[in-house]
Design an enzyme around this catalytic site. Structure first.
Site, PDB file in Angstrom:
ATOM      1  N   LYS A  38      43.278  51.882  44.286  1.00  0.00           N
ATOM      2  CA  LYS A  38      44.032  50.638  44.506  1.00  0.00           C
ATOM      3  C   LYS A  38      45.256  50.628  43.592  1.00  0.00           C
ATOM      4  O   LYS A  38      45.124  50.715  42.373  1.00  0.00           O
ATOM      5  CB  LYS A  38      43.141  49.424  44.222  1.00  0.00           C
TER       6      LYS A  38
ATOM      7  N   ARG B 112      41.315  44.831  49.041  1.00  0.00           N
ATOM      8  CA  ARG B 112      40.564  45.353  50.196  1.00  0.00           C
ATOM      9  C   ARG B 112      41.478  45.576  51.392  1.00  0.00           C
ATOM     10  O   ARG B 112      41.205  46.413  52.240  1.00  0.00           O
ATOM     11  CB  ARG B 112      39.401  44.399  50.519  1.00  0.00           C
TER      12      ARG B 112
ATOM     13  N   ASP C 144      46.254  45.838  37.821  1.00  0.00           N
ATOM     14  CA  ASP C 144      45.624  45.928  39.135  1.00  0.00           C
ATOM     15  C   ASP C 144      45.897  47.262  39.833  1.00  0.00           C
ATOM     16  O   ASP C 144      45.581  47.426  41.004  1.00  0.00           O
ATOM     17  CB  ASP C 144      46.065  44.744  40.004  1.00  0.00           C
TER      18      ASP C 144
ATOM     19  N   ASP D 252      44.778  36.440  47.855  1.00  0.00           N
ATOM     20  CA  ASP D 252      44.437  37.067  46.580  1.00  0.00           C
ATOM     21  C   ASP D 252      43.351  38.143  46.760  1.00  0.00           C
ATOM     22  O   ASP D 252      43.074  38.899  45.833  1.00  0.00           O
ATOM     23  CB  ASP D 252      43.982  35.998  45.585  1.00  0.00           C
TER      24      ASP D 252
ATOM     25  N   ASP E 185      49.471  41.763  40.694  1.00  0.00           N
ATOM     26  CA  ASP E 185      48.737  40.876  41.601  1.00  0.00           C
ATOM     27  C   ASP E 185      48.867  39.422  41.147  1.00  0.00           C
ATOM     28  O   ASP E 185      48.121  38.967  40.282  1.00  0.00           O
ATOM     29  CB  ASP E 185      47.257  41.292  41.644  1.00  0.00           C
TER      30      ASP E 185
ATOM     31  N   GLU F 295      43.623  40.908  48.167  1.00  0.00           N
ATOM     32  CA  GLU F 295      44.579  41.859  48.743  1.00  0.00           C
ATOM     33  C   GLU F 295      44.152  43.308  48.563  1.00  0.00           C
ATOM     34  O   GLU F 295      44.554  44.170  49.338  1.00  0.00           O
ATOM     35  CB  GLU F 295      45.968  41.649  48.106  1.00  0.00           C
TER      36      GLU F 295
ATOM     37  N   LYS G 234      47.393  32.819  41.699  1.00  0.00           N
ATOM     38  CA  LYS G 234      46.452  32.733  40.584  1.00  0.00           C
ATOM     39  C   LYS G 234      46.947  31.719  39.558  1.00  0.00           C
ATOM     40  O   LYS G 234      48.139  31.459  39.488  1.00  0.00           O
ATOM     41  CB  LYS G 234      46.355  34.105  39.889  1.00  0.00           C
TER      42      LYS G 234
END
Ligand code: BES
Ligand code: MN
Ligand code: ZN
Length: 482
Positions: free
Chosen positions: A251, A337, A274, A333, A256, A335, A263
């Site tokens: 990833k 996956r 991230d 959020d 993020d 994201e 967030k």
């Protein structure tokens, strides 16, 4: 950081000219007649070096020894975890005086596992981030002499550990860089730099290519940012080209914010981490470049930012993934996956032997396992056994998590084939269930490193995990592996 392996017994270690000589002692240490051993024998007898693992005795300018400072480190019964604790304690003791030349001497021959843990712990403790600091305090130790009673049987284990350290350090470096110094384009360039090594090739797909591939889920995440996405593809070919590869998918969300499902602002800076999964893939390739093992490995890194804007994907939007499955994006959020599912579909074309994705995927995994163990999900028994073994031998620990189909219930929706979130309960598992839908064509595993990939708070920094675990896993899959 550089290491050199030497055959040293305690009699010859006395001649090591260095700022600090670390001597690692087993619980059952038997003193010989040379000056260093007899000094150790006396310290143990007098109780000045306790028998508890990680006990230390610090001696300045010991008579008859060439080192300026001698630190005795009690390893106890030499459980591998104790080796790490001992080295960590010793490094904490000596770090403030900024030693340059250190020698580490094992009084008893270590096994490859103990050697790995000692050296990775030592490197970790001496690491310093410098890249974006104008007058940095750089790492004082650059070269470490490693003494063992007989170096010959440890030569290959030593080379593996040194390569692991270099991979871990590359992963830390990229993960620690702020998001404006570690954009998807920067990561792509880092991957291209790795391709200078023998048997490594790198291909970087840009927005147009990703569109052509039909990666609608990945594109949806990238849409909110002006920073161009990159889909990075690395190949290491160490074996016959017909041999199916192991594929690693990292990833690579370089920042993020949560997107429209934004967030809270407190500690949002930490979401530069991230892309720890992506950094770990780069780290593994660094180690492969150095070791040149007989195996084929593919690395895939879907990389972009997750930001809110007028172009951003919105809660409730339905996107079509490369697999053809439609996804209702209920929470922007979630994201990770979305970028991973398209990379997992892309992985099919390599007819892989095994695919493992590595992701700072869920806060729920941090709640479940903290920072000690990475969450490991797999329905494949062979892979699970190999990963568990690699986790132990590298002491880069993971823990098996469940994948019961009942956990996928919450992902059902009337508006698409699947929703990208379920409720809060079991959040690490429902995320894994989402990914699993895209992995039917090969044995698959998923490492959630949201807790293990980096540390927050005062000791804020990347850990370089799970490079050690992945490298041990890959090497165990070599054609000629024992
Ligand atoms: N990158 C985060 C996960 C994360 C959280 C990593 C904390 C490290 C520390 C991920 O993209 C995310 O935001 N996940 C959400 C999922 C939720 C919306 C279902 C989460 O964990 O809150
Ligand atoms: Mn997120
Ligand atoms: Zn994320």
């Amino acid at each position: 950081m550089n290491f050199e392996l030497l055959t040293l017994d305690l009699a010859t270690a006395a001649h090591e000219k260095c700022d600090v000589l670390l001597v690692l002692l087993p619980a059952n240490f038997k003193a010989g007649r040379d000056p260093l051993s007899s000094l150790i024998g006396k310290a143990l007898k007098a109780g000045d070096l306790a028998s508890k693992p990680a006990s230390l005795l610090d001696i300045y300018r010991p008579a008859g020894l060439a080192c300026s400072r001698l630190v005795l480190v009690q390893l106890g019964d030499a459980k591998t975890s104790d080796v790490g604790k001992g080295v960590q304690a010793a490094m904490a003791l000596i770090k403030p005086t900024k030693p340059k030349h250190i020698s580490v001497c094992f009084a008893q021959a270590p096994d490859s596992q103990a050697l790995h843990v000692a050296l990775t712990t030592l490197a970790d403790a001496s690491y310093a981030y410098v890249t974006t600091v104008s007058k940095p305090e750089s790492r004082s130790i650059s070269h470490v002499r490693v003494g063992v009673p007989d170096s010959a049987p440890l030569v290959s284990a030593f080379a593996q550990t040194v390569a692991a350290v270099h991979g871990i350090e590359l992963a830390k470096e990229w993960a620690n860089r702020p998001a404006n110094h570690a954009t998807p384009s920067h990561l792509a360039r880092a991957a291209q730099a790795l391709a200078k090594a023998a048997h490594i090739k790198c291909k970087v797909h840009d927005h147009k290519d990703v569109e052509k591939l039909g990666m609608g889920a990945f594109l949806a995440v990238a849409k909110g940012s002006a920073e161009p996405l990159k889909f990075i593809e690395l190949h290491y070919k160490g074996a016959d080209k017909n041999q199916p590869p192991v594929v690693l998918v990292g990833k690579g969300i370089t920042f993020d914010s949560g997107g429209i499902s934004i967030k809270p602002s407190a500690e949002m800076d930490e979401m530069k981490y991230d892309m720890c999964g992506a950094a770990s893939v780069l780290g593994v390739f660094k180690a492969l470049a150095e070791l040149q093992p007989a195996i084929n490995v593919v690395g895939l890194i879907p990389s972009c930012e997750n930001l809110p804007s007028s172009r951003a994907v919105k809660p409730g939007d339905v996107v079509t993934s490369m697999s053809g499955q439609t996804i209702e994006v209920l929470n922007t959020d979630a994201e990770g996956r979305l970028v991973l599912c398209d990379a997992l579909t892309y992985a099919e074309r390599f007819q892989p032997r095994a695919v493992i994705d590595i992701a700072t995927l869920t806060g729920a995994c941090v709640i479940a396992l903290g920072g000690v163990r990475s969450g490991f999900f797999s329905a494949d028994a062979v892979m699970s056994a190999a990963v568990t073994k690699a986790s132990e031998s590298s002491q880069d620990l993971s823990w098996p998590m469940p994948l019961d189909d009942d956990y996928a219930e919450g992902l059902k929706t009337s508006f698409a084939d699947v929703a990208n979130v379920a409720g809060r309960p079991g959040g690490a598992i429902t995320a894994a269930k989402f990914l699993q839908r895209f992995t039917e064509k090969y044995p698959w595993g998923h490492l959630d490193i949201a807790g293990s990939g980096w540390k927050s708070g005062k000791a804020k920094g990347a850990t370089g995990r799970p490079v050690g675990l992945l490298l041990h896993y890959i090497l165990s899959m070599q054609t000629n592996a024992a």
